[in-house]
Motif scaffolding. Sequence first.
Motif, PDB file in Angstrom:
ATOM      1  N   ALA A 183      23.938 -31.200 -50.648  1.00 28.71           N
ATOM      2  CA  ALA A 183      24.886 -30.491 -49.821  1.00 28.71           C
ATOM      3  C   ALA A 183      25.535 -29.351 -50.625  1.00 28.71           C
ATOM      4  O   ALA A 183      26.699 -28.568 -50.305  1.00 28.71           O
ATOM      5  N   THR A 184      25.076 -29.189 -52.017  1.00 25.09           N
ATOM      6  CA  THR A 184      25.753 -28.181 -52.817  1.00 25.09           C
ATOM      7  C   THR A 184      25.054 -26.821 -52.589  1.00 25.09           C
ATOM      8  O   THR A 184      23.888 -26.510 -53.002  1.00 25.09           O
ATOM      9  N   PRO A 185      25.790 -25.846 -52.094  1.00 26.16           N
ATOM     10  CA  PRO A 185      25.115 -24.498 -52.262  1.00 26.16           C
ATOM     11  C   PRO A 185      24.964 -23.865 -53.410  1.00 26.16           C
ATOM     12  O   PRO A 185      26.014 -23.922 -54.352  1.00 26.16           O
ATOM     13  N   LEU A 186      23.974 -23.111 -53.642  1.00 23.26           N
ATOM     14  CA  LEU A 186      23.493 -22.818 -54.970  1.00 23.26           C
ATOM     15  C   LEU A 186      23.091 -21.059 -55.001  1.00 23.26           C
ATOM     16  O   LEU A 186      22.341 -20.805 -54.197  1.00 23.26           O
ATOM     17  N   LEU A 187      23.478 -20.349 -56.116  1.00 18.39           N
ATOM     18  CA  LEU A 187      23.252 -19.011 -55.910  1.00 18.39           C
ATOM     19  C   LEU A 187      21.834 -18.694 -56.281  1.00 18.39           C
ATOM     20  O   LEU A 187      21.287 -19.015 -57.201  1.00 18.39           O
ATOM     21  N   GLY A 188      21.230 -17.860 -55.501  1.00 22.46           N
ATOM     22  CA  GLY A 188      19.845 -17.611 -55.699  1.00 22.46           C
ATOM     23  C   GLY A 188      19.359 -16.284 -56.468  1.00 22.46           C
ATOM     24  O   GLY A 188      18.505 -15.810 -56.834  1.00 22.46           O
ATOM     25  N   TRP A 189      20.789 -15.523 -56.874  1.00 24.87           N
ATOM     26  CA  TRP A 189      20.446 -14.355 -57.600  1.00 24.87           C
ATOM     27  C   TRP A 189      19.543 -13.625 -56.989  1.00 24.87           C
ATOM     28  O   TRP A 189      19.585 -13.233 -55.660  1.00 24.87           O
ATOM     29  N   SER A 190      18.539 -13.175 -57.617  1.00 25.42           N
ATOM     30  CA  SER A 190      17.566 -11.993 -56.885  1.00 25.42           C
ATOM     31  C   SER A 190      16.632 -12.673 -55.925  1.00 25.42           C
ATOM     32  O   SER A 190      15.889 -11.876 -55.211  1.00 25.42           O
ATOM     33  N   MET A 191      16.634 -13.997 -55.606  1.00 28.12           N
ATOM     34  CA  MET A 191      15.999 -14.492 -54.542  1.00 28.12           C
ATOM     35  C   MET A 191      16.512 -13.844 -53.319  1.00 28.12           C
ATOM     36  O   MET A 191      15.737 -13.886 -52.378  1.00 28.12           O
ATOM     37  N   THR A 192      17.707 -13.220 -53.474  1.00 34.08           N
ATOM     38  CA  THR A 192      18.543 -12.753 -52.250  1.00 34.08           C
ATOM     39  C   THR A 192      17.752 -11.415 -51.831  1.00 34.08           C
ATOM     40  O   THR A 192      17.444 -11.324 -50.578  1.00 34.08           O
ATOM     41  N   LYS A 193      16.794 -10.848 -52.810  1.00 36.97           N
ATOM     42  CA  LYS A 193      16.214  -9.777 -52.313  1.00 36.97           C
ATOM     43  C   LYS A 193      15.102  -9.989 -51.346  1.00 36.97           C
ATOM     44  O   LYS A 193      14.936  -9.237 -50.469  1.00 36.97           O
ATOM     45  N   MET A 317      19.545 -23.122 -41.382  1.00 40.21           N
ATOM     46  CA  MET A 317      20.256 -22.850 -42.546  1.00 40.21           C
ATOM     47  C   MET A 317      21.687 -22.754 -42.647  1.00 40.21           C
ATOM     48  O   MET A 317      22.225 -21.713 -42.668  1.00 40.21           O
ATOM     49  N   THR A 318      22.332 -23.866 -42.290  1.00 42.66           N
ATOM     50  CA  THR A 318      23.646 -23.767 -41.925  1.00 42.66           C
ATOM     51  C   THR A 318      24.681 -23.422 -43.213  1.00 42.66           C
ATOM     52  O   THR A 318      25.918 -23.207 -43.206  1.00 42.66           O
ATOM     53  N   SER A 319      23.980 -23.736 -44.397  1.00 41.08           N
ATOM     54  CA  SER A 319      24.793 -23.897 -45.684  1.00 41.08           C
ATOM     55  C   SER A 319      24.698 -22.061 -46.215  1.00 41.08           C
ATOM     56  O   SER A 319      25.620 -21.582 -47.054  1.00 41.08           O
ATOM     57  N   ALA A 320      23.785 -21.256 -45.530  1.00 42.08           N
ATOM     58  CA  ALA A 320      23.646 -20.050 -46.159  1.00 42.08           C
ATOM     59  C   ALA A 320      24.861 -19.086 -45.989  1.00 42.08           C
ATOM     60  O   ALA A 320      25.288 -19.249 -44.831  1.00 42.08           O
ATOM     61  N   TYR A 337      24.407 -17.768 -51.370  1.00 35.53           N
ATOM     62  CA  TYR A 337      24.398 -19.136 -51.519  1.00 35.53           C
ATOM     63  C   TYR A 337      23.620 -19.759 -50.481  1.00 35.53           C
ATOM     64  O   TYR A 337      23.819 -19.551 -49.459  1.00 35.53           O
ATOM     65  N   ALA A 338      22.904 -21.177 -50.935  1.00 33.05           N
ATOM     66  CA  ALA A 338      22.407 -21.829 -50.046  1.00 33.05           C
ATOM     67  C   ALA A 338      21.985 -22.925 -50.713  1.00 33.05           C
ATOM     68  O   ALA A 338      21.809 -23.090 -51.690  1.00 33.05           O
ATOM     69  N   THR A 339      21.904 -24.291 -49.890  1.00 27.63           N
ATOM     70  CA  THR A 339      21.599 -25.495 -50.340  1.00 27.63           C
ATOM     71  C   THR A 339      19.999 -25.468 -51.061  1.00 27.63           C
ATOM     72  O   THR A 339      19.354 -24.659 -50.167  1.00 27.63           O
ATOM     73  N   ALA A 340      19.358 -26.274 -51.733  1.00 30.39           N
ATOM     74  CA  ALA A 340      18.153 -26.085 -52.004  1.00 30.39           C
ATOM     75  C   ALA A 340      17.387 -26.433 -50.995  1.00 30.39           C
ATOM     76  O   ALA A 340      16.345 -26.055 -50.627  1.00 30.39           O
ATOM     77  N   ARG A 341      17.675 -27.401 -50.005  1.00 28.67           N
ATOM     78  CA  ARG A 341      17.032 -27.621 -48.769  1.00 28.67           C
ATOM     79  C   ARG A 341      17.048 -26.472 -47.621  1.00 28.67           C
ATOM     80  O   ARG A 341      16.065 -26.233 -47.002  1.00 28.67           O
ATOM     81  N   ASP A 342      18.269 -25.689 -47.893  1.00 30.62           N
ATOM     82  CA  ASP A 342      18.293 -24.372 -46.914  1.00 30.62           C
ATOM     83  C   ASP A 342      17.324 -23.204 -47.753  1.00 30.62           C
ATOM     84  O   ASP A 342      16.591 -22.431 -46.804  1.00 30.62           O
ATOM     85  N   TRP A 343      17.239 -23.314 -49.094  1.00 27.84           N
ATOM     86  CA  TRP A 343      16.338 -22.453 -49.812  1.00 27.84           C
ATOM     87  C   TRP A 343      14.737 -22.630 -49.213  1.00 27.84           C
ATOM     88  O   TRP A 343      14.030 -21.988 -49.074  1.00 27.84           O
ATOM     89  N   ALA A 344      14.674 -24.103 -49.237  1.00 27.51           N
ATOM     90  CA  ALA A 344      13.249 -24.322 -48.655  1.00 27.51           C
ATOM     91  C   ALA A 344      12.891 -24.138 -47.481  1.00 27.51           C
ATOM     92  O   ALA A 344      11.808 -24.085 -47.080  1.00 27.51           O
ATOM     93  N   ARG A 345      13.852 -24.161 -46.433  1.00 27.51           N
ATOM     94  CA  ARG A 345      13.777 -23.767 -45.192  1.00 27.51           C
ATOM     95  C   ARG A 345      13.031 -22.467 -45.121  1.00 27.51           C
ATOM     96  O   ARG A 345      12.309 -22.019 -44.241  1.00 27.51           O
TER      97      ARG A 345
END
Length: 449
Positions: A183-193, A317-320, A337-345
């Motif tokens: 449930a922890t949102p994490l910063l993707g930095w340049s994955m945001t691109k 992606m409810t955490s994004a 920011y998004a949880t690892a599960r939402d980055w996986a989505r």
Amino acid sequence: MRRRLLWLAGSVSVAVAAIVGWLVAMPPELLRVGDGYAAKIVCSNVFVAGRDAERVLAEDVQAPGHPLLRLVRISIDENRKAVTARMFGFAAPGHAIYREGLGCTNVTEGEFAAFPGNRQLRRRPPQSDEGKLWPDGSGSAVNPAVQTLLTDGQLAGPGMRAIVVVKDGRIVGENYGEGFNSATPLLGWSMTKSVTATLIGLRIRDGQMALDRTELLPQWRNDPRNQIKLADLLAMQSGLQFNEDYGDVTDVTRMLFLEGDMADFSASKPLEAKPGERFSYSSGTSTILSRLWMDTFGSVREALTFPRNALFRPLGMTSAVLEPDAHGTYVGSSYMYATARDWARFGLFLLQNGNWNGEQILPPDFVSFMRTPTKASNGRYGAGHVWTKYGKDGGPPLPADAYWLQGHDGQTVMLVPSLGLAVVRLGLTPSNVGYDVRMLEAKIVEAVN
């Protein structure tokens, strides 16, 4: 002797007062960058990710950063949901303020003073997933061989915070670092691109943008920059000058922590090469792209709600949370920011060529376009803000169709379409520690193949 000592003490006092006055009145830009960075990182991690402020300051800001950051002190305004950072506790104050649904934004002293309070956003109550498997629910189909790999500290790497492995649309392995969970949102930095490129794909779908369009910005009229194509920006071959080095006051650190209008700052840069001919990785390019897609809407509100309505909500992606600059433009280079599960989505969405639950959300050929290697990058970068090769040459063998989302300090999502495989690895792992995520990825490929 006494007179001399008194004179010396007085001189030292005057010198100290002069230095303090100088730091207060005209602080060096390096100190301002440091305080802006500290305020922003602490603000987002406290109010978006729900972490402890002092722990974030120590672990995320001071431990891996410039030595001067160890002199930063922070204060938290819980009522306004704001963070102020000051070098030495008094100099070069940097401010960041949180808004519900928009995360945190660096603001100037005047903007900070005038900033309104936060309103509460009505949230939909969470719905029970009734034991369904991810991505429809929270259940996973663990592959023991994969799970064993994720608990190997050497493979997971220093500073690992989350790893999620998806195979054929199901989570088959998952692991979290101490203090972090699903449930922890994490910063993707340049994955945001890569998210920014996807949003542009949605506007192309809507007939509002085109890859071959030129004459992109009013300030480029009657200027050679007018020949830059949207496709050139997506492929990082615009020819615009931009210094992407970190650790000092450069274009990228100035843009992220000193500029209120990041897109305008980046668009003001001159050409240093002919558009389409030279690869130059640039966060400034991605902020320009954010401005371009947001300008296709008739109102600011429409633009700000578009990512959630058109992408995050359909994918679950409810955490994004995408975060804007003070001008109101999403920082499409760096701040999601998004949880690892939402980055996986998001990774699964790309694996499925922009299709979700049978609905073709992106143009059918857009993901293929994104991951097509470009000539200007010598095949290392895709035409749409993804990496087609990771790191330096060499390393363990990986499938030929693998490509990556990649961000600062060890954020990666490897996607292998031929295997239906996504490997999300997030953490705080500076490049100087020598960790190579490809060792983990190669072992996972062996385990699932």
